[in-house]
Design a protein around this motif. Sequence first.
Motif, short mmCIF file in Angstrom:
data_model
loop_
_atom_site.label_atom_id
_atom_site.label_comp_id
_atom_site.label_asym_id
_atom_site.label_seq_id
_atom_site.Cartn_x
_atom_site.Cartn_y
_atom_site.Cartn_z
N LEU A 1 -9.57 6.48 -11.93
CA LEU A 1 -9.19 7.89 -11.91
C LEU A 1 -8.22 8.15 -10.77
N ASP A 2 -7.15 8.86 -11.05
CA ASP A 2 -6.28 9.25 -9.94
C ASP A 2 -5.87 10.71 -10.07
N ALA A 3 -5.87 11.39 -8.95
CA ALA A 3 -5.49 12.80 -8.93
C ALA A 3 -4.08 12.98 -9.46
N GLY B 1 -0.32 7.49 -3.73
CA GLY B 1 -0.59 7.65 -2.30
C GLY B 1 0.23 6.70 -1.45
N ALA B 2 -0.39 6.16 -0.43
CA ALA B 2 0.31 5.28 0.51
C ALA B 2 0.95 4.10 -0.20
N THR B 3 0.30 3.61 -1.25
CA THR B 3 0.78 2.41 -1.94
C THR B 3 2.21 2.56 -2.46
N GLY B 4 2.57 3.77 -2.86
CA GLY B 4 3.93 3.98 -3.37
C GLY B 4 4.86 4.53 -2.32
N GLY C 1 6.13 -3.40 2.39
CA GLY C 1 5.24 -4.36 1.75
C GLY C 1 5.10 -5.66 2.49
N ALA C 2 5.02 -5.58 3.81
CA ALA C 2 4.87 -6.80 4.58
C ALA C 2 3.48 -7.40 4.34
N VAL C 3 3.46 -8.57 3.74
CA VAL C 3 2.20 -9.30 3.61
C VAL C 3 2.21 -10.24 4.80
N PRO D 1 -8.21 14.55 -10.81
CA PRO D 1 -8.76 14.66 -9.45
C PRO D 1 -10.28 14.73 -9.47
N VAL D 2 -10.92 13.86 -8.74
CA VAL D 2 -12.38 13.88 -8.65
C VAL D 2 -12.77 14.85 -7.54
N SER D 3 -13.63 15.81 -7.86
CA SER D 3 -14.02 16.78 -6.84
C SER D 3 -15.36 16.43 -6.23
N PHE E 1 -7.35 1.30 5.41
CA PHE E 1 -6.50 0.12 5.58
C PHE E 1 -5.26 0.37 6.43
N GLU E 2 -5.14 1.58 6.95
CA GLU E 2 -4.06 1.93 7.87
C GLU E 2 -2.73 1.37 7.36
N GLY E 3 -2.03 0.62 8.20
CA GLY E 3 -0.71 0.09 7.81
C GLY E 3 -0.78 -1.32 7.27
N ASP E 4 -1.95 -1.73 6.76
CA ASP E 4 -2.13 -3.13 6.35
C ASP E 4 -2.60 -3.29 4.92
N GLY E 5 -2.66 -2.19 4.19
CA GLY E 5 -3.32 -2.24 2.89
C GLY E 5 -2.54 -2.96 1.80
N ILE E 6 -1.24 -3.12 1.95
CA ILE E 6 -0.51 -3.89 0.93
C ILE E 6 -0.88 -5.36 1.10
N CYS E 7 -0.93 -5.79 2.34
CA CYS E 7 -1.34 -7.16 2.64
C CYS E 7 -2.80 -7.39 2.22
N LEU E 8 -3.68 -6.48 2.65
CA LEU E 8 -5.11 -6.71 2.43
C LEU E 8 -5.58 -6.28 1.04
C1 LIG Z 1 5.15 4.05 6.01
C2 LIG Z 1 4.12 3.04 5.65
C3 LIG Z 1 4.43 1.68 5.73
C4 LIG Z 1 3.48 0.72 5.41
N1 LIG Z 1 3.82 -0.60 5.48
C5 LIG Z 1 2.90 -1.54 5.14
C6 LIG Z 1 3.23 -2.92 5.18
O1 LIG Z 1 4.36 -3.31 5.48
N2 LIG Z 1 2.26 -3.83 4.87
C7 LIG Z 1 1.00 -3.43 4.52
O2 LIG Z 1 0.17 -4.30 4.27
N3 LIG Z 1 0.67 -2.12 4.45
C8 LIG Z 1 1.59 -1.18 4.76
N4 LIG Z 1 1.24 0.16 4.73
C9 LIG Z 1 -0.14 0.52 4.43
C10 LIG Z 1 -0.46 0.55 2.94
O3 LIG Z 1 0.52 1.27 2.24
C11 LIG Z 1 -1.81 1.21 2.72
O4 LIG Z 1 -2.76 0.66 3.58
C12 LIG Z 1 -2.29 1.00 1.29
O5 LIG Z 1 -1.32 1.40 0.37
C13 LIG Z 1 -3.58 1.75 1.05
O6 LIG Z 1 -3.92 1.64 -0.31
P1 LIG Z 1 -5.14 2.44 -0.90
O7 LIG Z 1 -5.29 2.01 -2.31
O8 LIG Z 1 -6.29 2.30 0.02
O9 LIG Z 1 -4.76 3.97 -0.78
P2 LIG Z 1 -3.60 4.84 -1.50
O10 LIG Z 1 -2.46 4.04 -1.92
O11 LIG Z 1 -3.34 5.99 -0.60
O12 LIG Z 1 -4.32 5.33 -2.81
C14 LIG Z 1 -5.25 6.34 -2.87
C15 LIG Z 1 -5.16 7.02 -4.22
O13 LIG Z 1 -6.27 7.87 -4.39
C16 LIG Z 1 -5.87 9.02 -5.06
N5 LIG Z 1 -6.83 10.06 -4.74
C17 LIG Z 1 -7.07 10.62 -3.53
N6 LIG Z 1 -8.06 11.52 -3.64
C18 LIG Z 1 -8.45 11.52 -4.93
C19 LIG Z 1 -9.44 12.24 -5.65
N7 LIG Z 1 -10.23 13.14 -5.05
N8 LIG Z 1 -9.57 12.01 -6.98
C20 LIG Z 1 -8.79 11.10 -7.59
N9 LIG Z 1 -7.83 10.40 -6.95
C21 LIG Z 1 -7.68 10.60 -5.63
C22 LIG Z 1 -4.48 9.28 -4.55
O14 LIG Z 1 -3.73 10.04 -5.50
C23 LIG Z 1 -3.92 7.88 -4.38
O15 LIG Z 1 -3.19 7.45 -5.50
C24 LIG Z 1 2.18 1.12 5.01
C25 LIG Z 1 1.88 2.47 4.90
C26 LIG Z 1 2.84 3.43 5.22
C27 LIG Z 1 2.50 4.89 5.06
#
Ligand SMILES: Cc1cc2nc3c(=O)[nH]c(=O)nc-3n(C[C@H](O)[C@H](O)[C@H](O)COP(=O)(O)OP(=O)(O)OC[C@H]3O[C@@H](n4cnc5c(N)ncnc54)[C@H](O)[C@@H]3O)c2cc1C
Lengths: 448, 385
Positions: free
Chosen positions: B35-37, B43-46, B50-52, B171-173, B342-349
């Motif tokens: 499910l995605d809102a 979110g952050a993923t797009g 993308g540094a792994v 969106p999940v509430s 996952f802060e700034g590391d989630g693409i890698c992790l």
């Molecule tokens: C500028 C920037 C640069 C980065 N560079 C790197 C990098 O070089 N290497 C690296 O490894 N990582 C990097 N990162 C970090 C990485 O992007 C994130 O850690 C990762 O994308 C997190 O993924 P996620 O799936 O946890 O969250 P997200 O991608 O944020 O996904 C969360 C999803 O949940 C959905 N959502 C939220 N609330 C609800 C709800 N209530 N109901 C339904 N859906 C909901 C959102 O719409 C979203 O699609 C970077 C991040 C940023 C911002």
Amino acid sequence: MTDLAKTDLAKTDLAKTDLAMTELPVLVVGGGPAGVAAAVALAEAGLRVLLIEQRDRLGGAIHRQPAVGAPQIWRGPARHRRNWAELASRLEHVAERIELRTSTVFLGIDGAGRFLFDDRMAGRVFARPVRAAIVAVGAVEKIAPFEGWELPGVMSAGGAQVLLKETGRPPEGPIVVAGSGPLLLAVAAQLARAGNPPLAVLERGRPWHKPKALARLMTAGAPLAEAASYAAVLALKRVPCHVGSEVLGVSETGQGLTIRVRAGSAESLLQARHLLIHDGLEPNRAGIPLPAPGAEVPVLLAGDGREILGADAAILDGQRAASAVLSRLGHAASAAPLEAALSKARNFQLALAEALRSKATPPTPQTMLCRCEGRRYADFAALPADASAREIRLMGRFGLGACQGRFCGPMLAELRGEALPTANPPRWPLRPVSVAALANFSTDETES
Amino acid sequence: MARSPSLHVAVIGAGIVGAAAAHFLAAAGARVTLLDASGPAAGATGASDGAVSVASKKPGPMMDLARHARAFYGSCEADGLLRGLFHRRSTFLVARTRLEAELVAEHGADLAAAGERVLDVDRPTLLNRIPGLGDGVCFALEIPDDGHALGYEITQRLLQRSAVTVRRNAPVSEIVMRAGQAVGVTIRDELLPADAVLVAAGIGSVGLLGLGDILIPRKGQMVVTDRAAAGRPAIDGHLMAASYLAAKRGIVRDNAHIGLVIDPLVTGQFLIGGSREDHRADQATDAATISAILRDALDLYPPLRQRRVLRTFAGVRTASRDGLPIVGPHPHLGGVTIATGFEGDGICLGPFMGASAARMILGEAPGVDLSMLAPQRFSRAEALA
Ligand SMILES: Cc1cc2nc3c(=O)[nH]c(=O)nc-3n(C[C@H](O)[C@H](O)[C@H](O)COP(=O)(O)OP(=O)(O)OC[C@H]3O[C@@H](n4cnc5c(N)ncnc54)[C@H](O)[C@@H]3O)c2cc1C
Ligand SMILES: Cc1cc2nc3c(=O)[nH]c(=O)nc-3n(C[C@H](O)[C@H](O)[C@H](O)COP(=O)(O)OP(=O)(O)OC[C@H]3O[C@@H](n4cnc5c(N)ncnc54)[C@H](O)[C@@H]3O)c2cc1C
């Protein structure tokens, strides 16, 4: 300003702020008929205006001037020239209140609310605080995509018109003009006058099948006369104009293009050097930020960039936007009977659209949609029907290229049957900007 | 492999983590609704680079996890799942002052201690690899085994190669609990029944689970340029300035720090970032920050002068209070698993962590010890509501 005035006004902070606010200009983006009309109306009412135009001079789509040294081969209907001359002389009279910046591109509004501009001559991006903004950035051309439209030799009719106006020379070799809309006739007639009458004009619509809409058009007056003058030129130069006729595809052969044409159920081939295509105009809205109606700094649209109503209406619409800004800022605004004239223009456009309404043959999977990134119809069709704005951009790679979707956006919307979801917040820069110029950005504080 | 073919898992969030978890759950036979809102990668993923990269990680658990996660990319690339989407390339850690050189050297030693290959590069070699590099660069290390992947491409591939039901605009509430056990989720007026729930909602996890004291948003602004080369990276590696390492190692703590990276994409474009703005959860970019990033980037790599900026964007990193991701079962809510922070590391992790979360939900032990990531660690100090 004298020193006395300065001390007087600096007495209270309030007065200072008031002064700062009243001294801030109203921004007008776009130096076409709508933008110039708005700037003139604001300046005549006593406001300061910052007028921004990306080209090196004013004029917009219709009054585009030849480049220095190029011959002026076509001057347009006298009515348009008169209107423009009148605007130009009014502009002269209030010139001291208008800061005109040409060769300067409006880049959008950033997340801190800054209005950003790219000074292409100085190679520098700057921001300016403004009281209100009128965005009059004109129209973009639509095309209905078919296989091969991206080949060299194919270009938009409007783009060809710009070249013709600026260089004074028509493209060499046989030309076919195709698509839908009044611009086909205008461009074909201008080419004919410039010495290279097209092989043929192919209009997809069948206006003769829409007698009611035609009847409504007959009452139009000036625009009708304009169309008639183009038709007369084409008749004189024996340029065949076919209705109910569309291009299905084009391929490169030797020196030129082979154009596959369909009229009813019959298909035929045409050989030409150039194919000019056009399928109507659409407001240039890509990335234009529109804050909520109550925003502190109001932003209004005007001219073709708000609604395609033609050159006469663009002037009125610029005045309308200026009046709206004036009343928002607490100035008396003349309540000229603009709405009636605008609605007349709207009725004309609606009748025209109805008369020419026709459905383009759907593109084949191989048909290019986005030239910037080389994306085809099959890539678009593969996206889920409920794809989000981000999926269309990132996964589809549509609207990601240099034009930022200004060109493919309307095409995709047409194919989807609904407007594309927009990126939120709107993105800046609206146009590609040099890294060096943006690194050179100076903040509002040093600017004002 | 699945316990029961009828197990239905609701995964909240279609970022890289949720998509990976959903993919591996479905591959193991579970029924999955993702499910995605908004939609995949919303979110952050797009909105990220993308540094792994292992090179960028803080010494300790993050560095070790990143090594596992990068190896997981390698195996997914080899077995076809992520074929063509993971690109090997070096990271260059570069210093422009003596102080920075010390920091880079220290970090290099930590990397080597963790088992990572670290190569010394002198200036002539470096200039040979990255022609035009700025005069200020006085010291550099090459980490040759890093890679790159685009978060949205990985997300899309994981979803294409699985039987997961994706629901956009969902969106999940609320997570619906009965007798201490999750029984489903609420989407507007609808109750979607589920046997287990995975919260992988990035910063949206805060609202769903009341984690406001534990997670903070950290906005990052980035710049995309036009192409400097056709269909290949324009330079032979990823440039990571010492300022980025300083942020990662927790040395700088100001709220608008710029950790500079210059990333050559396979399209020939450059991705340049980024700011680190704590407590900012919006996606707006501003000229002051973007121009500061570009000034720093021009100092490090002057040939960028010839490029044009096509886009700016901002993404929101989800950072936990102690800097480690949060992955594991919720301490009080039965049937609810968390994978975020996952802060700034989630693409890698992301792919590795998603796969690990899937195994936890299926009752299997993850291949690696992840106990330091357990949500439990916060409930000692206060209730993780
Ligand atoms: C500028 C920037 C640069 C980065 N560079 C790197 C990098 O070089 N290497 C690296 O490894 N990582 C990097 N990162 C970090 C990485 O992007 C994130 O850690 C990762 O994308 C997190 O993924 P996620 O799936 O946890 O969250 P997200 O991608 O944020 O996904 C969360 C999803 O949940 C959905 N959502 C939220 N609330 C609800 C709800 N209530 N109901 C339904 N859906 C909901 C959102 O719409 C979203 O699609 C970077 C991040 C940023 C911002
Ligand atoms: C290709 C084309 C051909 C046309 N041909 C005819 C014709 O033959 N006869 C006829 O009657 N009508 C014609 N029209 C319609 C007529 O030009 C318009 O109705 C009229 O010009 C609209 O005026 P406007 O001020 O709204 O927009 P425009 O005249 O288009 O002016 C917009 C101005 O904004 C500037 N601009 C755009 N974006 C930015 C930015 N980001 N920063 C700074 N400046 C910017 C442009 O350079 C332009 O000068 C044509 C329109 C087009 C697009």
